[in-house]
Design a protein around this motif. Structure first.
Motif, PDB file in Angstrom:
ATOM      1  N   CYS A 150       0.838  -1.195   0.000  1.00  0.00           N
ATOM      2  CA  CYS A 150       0.000   0.000   0.000  1.00  0.00           C
ATOM      3  C   CYS A 150       0.880   1.256   0.000  1.00  0.00           C
ATOM      4  O   CYS A 150       1.758   1.398   0.851  1.00  0.00           O
ATOM      5  CB  CYS A 150      -0.919   0.009   1.214  1.00  0.00           C
ATOM      6  N   CYS A 153       0.060   3.361   3.463  1.00  0.00           N
ATOM      7  CA  CYS A 153       0.329   2.925   4.838  1.00  0.00           C
ATOM      8  C   CYS A 153       1.315   1.764   4.945  1.00  0.00           C
ATOM      9  O   CYS A 153       1.711   1.402   6.047  1.00  0.00           O
ATOM     10  CB  CYS A 153      -0.978   2.562   5.544  1.00  0.00           C
ATOM     11  N   CYS A 182      -4.337  -0.773   0.243  1.00  0.00           N
ATOM     12  CA  CYS A 182      -4.951  -1.794   1.081  1.00  0.00           C
ATOM     13  C   CYS A 182      -6.449  -1.484   1.231  1.00  0.00           C
ATOM     14  O   CYS A 182      -6.920  -0.439   0.786  1.00  0.00           O
ATOM     15  CB  CYS A 182      -4.279  -1.835   2.456  1.00  0.00           C
ATOM     16  N   CYS A 185      -7.206   1.907   3.213  1.00  0.00           N
ATOM     17  CA  CYS A 185      -6.934   3.159   2.494  1.00  0.00           C
ATOM     18  C   CYS A 185      -7.832   3.301   1.264  1.00  0.00           C
ATOM     19  O   CYS A 185      -8.259   4.407   0.928  1.00  0.00           O
ATOM     20  CB  CYS A 185      -5.455   3.215   2.091  1.00  0.00           C
TER      21      CYS A 185
END
Ligand code: ZN
Length: 201
Positions: A150, A153, A182, A185
């Motif tokens: 991701c 994050c 992900c 998010c």
């Protein structure tokens, strides 16, 4: 897979493997790794990809990390049947761009005794199942889901979020057009759309 009956394990039969995931998850890299090992094992290998995918090189399958392998660019899955005689292993990259007839072609090849390895995006940029991949996942003997990282994050990512504003389904692109995200998010970006869909149902 583990053979429960080792005596019959040598019986000649084919099978289907699917490698799926988001963009930048290493699907093509994994496909090339498996195919190169098959070549080392002196298997006759042929790789197909849709004509639409013309990034980098027209007659090669190339992953984002610049690994490559010779391939045949085709318009329809039926072309695979004609070009697969005397082969042991068939690789198919960017399979999400083919139509549903790919499922029948892949089944036919496996029934004929070939090992078929299919790689493709399991979801489009909207998070919907993509092309024939869901059907292929259902009929495959072995499924591998790979993940990107991701970009927001650092967790394992399964969504290919399109950064560009273009809404057409197919846009071939690199990291300037897509970012892997992900669930946390990705879903944070689109909560209104999900609510609207529920209202329509
Ligand atoms: Zn994230």
């Amino acid at each position: 897979m583990y053979p429960e009956n080792p005596e019959n394990f040598q019986t000649r039969s084919g099978w289907i493997e699917v490698i799926c995931g988001s963009m930048f998850s290493g699907k093509t890299e994994e496909l090339i790794r498996r195919l190169k090992r098959a070549i080392i094992a002196k298997q006759k290998v042929k790789i197909f990809k849709p004509v639409i995918d013309n990034r980098y090189a027209s007659e090669k399958v190339v992953s984002h990390d610049a690994r490559e392998i010779d391939s045949v660019a085709i318009k329809t899955p039926s072309e695979i049947l004609a070009a697969s005689s005397k082969m042991n292993v068939i690789g198919i990259d960017e399979a999400q761009f083919f139509d549903e007839s790919l499922t029948g072609v892949v089944t036919h090849l496996a029934n004929r005794g070939l090992r078929v390895i299919v790689a493709g995006l399991d979801m489009d940029f909207s998070g919907n199942p993509f092309g024939p991949i869901p059907s292929l996942l259902a009929i495959a003997e072995q499924v591998t889901k790979v993940h990107a990282v991701c970009m927001r994050c650092g967790q394992p990512a399964q969504y290919s979020h399109r950064i560009s504003a273009d809404k057409s389904l197919v846009i071939i692109g690199e990291k300037d057009k897509y970012e892997p995200l992900c669930r946390t998010c990705y879903s944070a970006l689109f909560p209104p759309a999900i609510k609207l869909k529920k209202l329509r149902d």
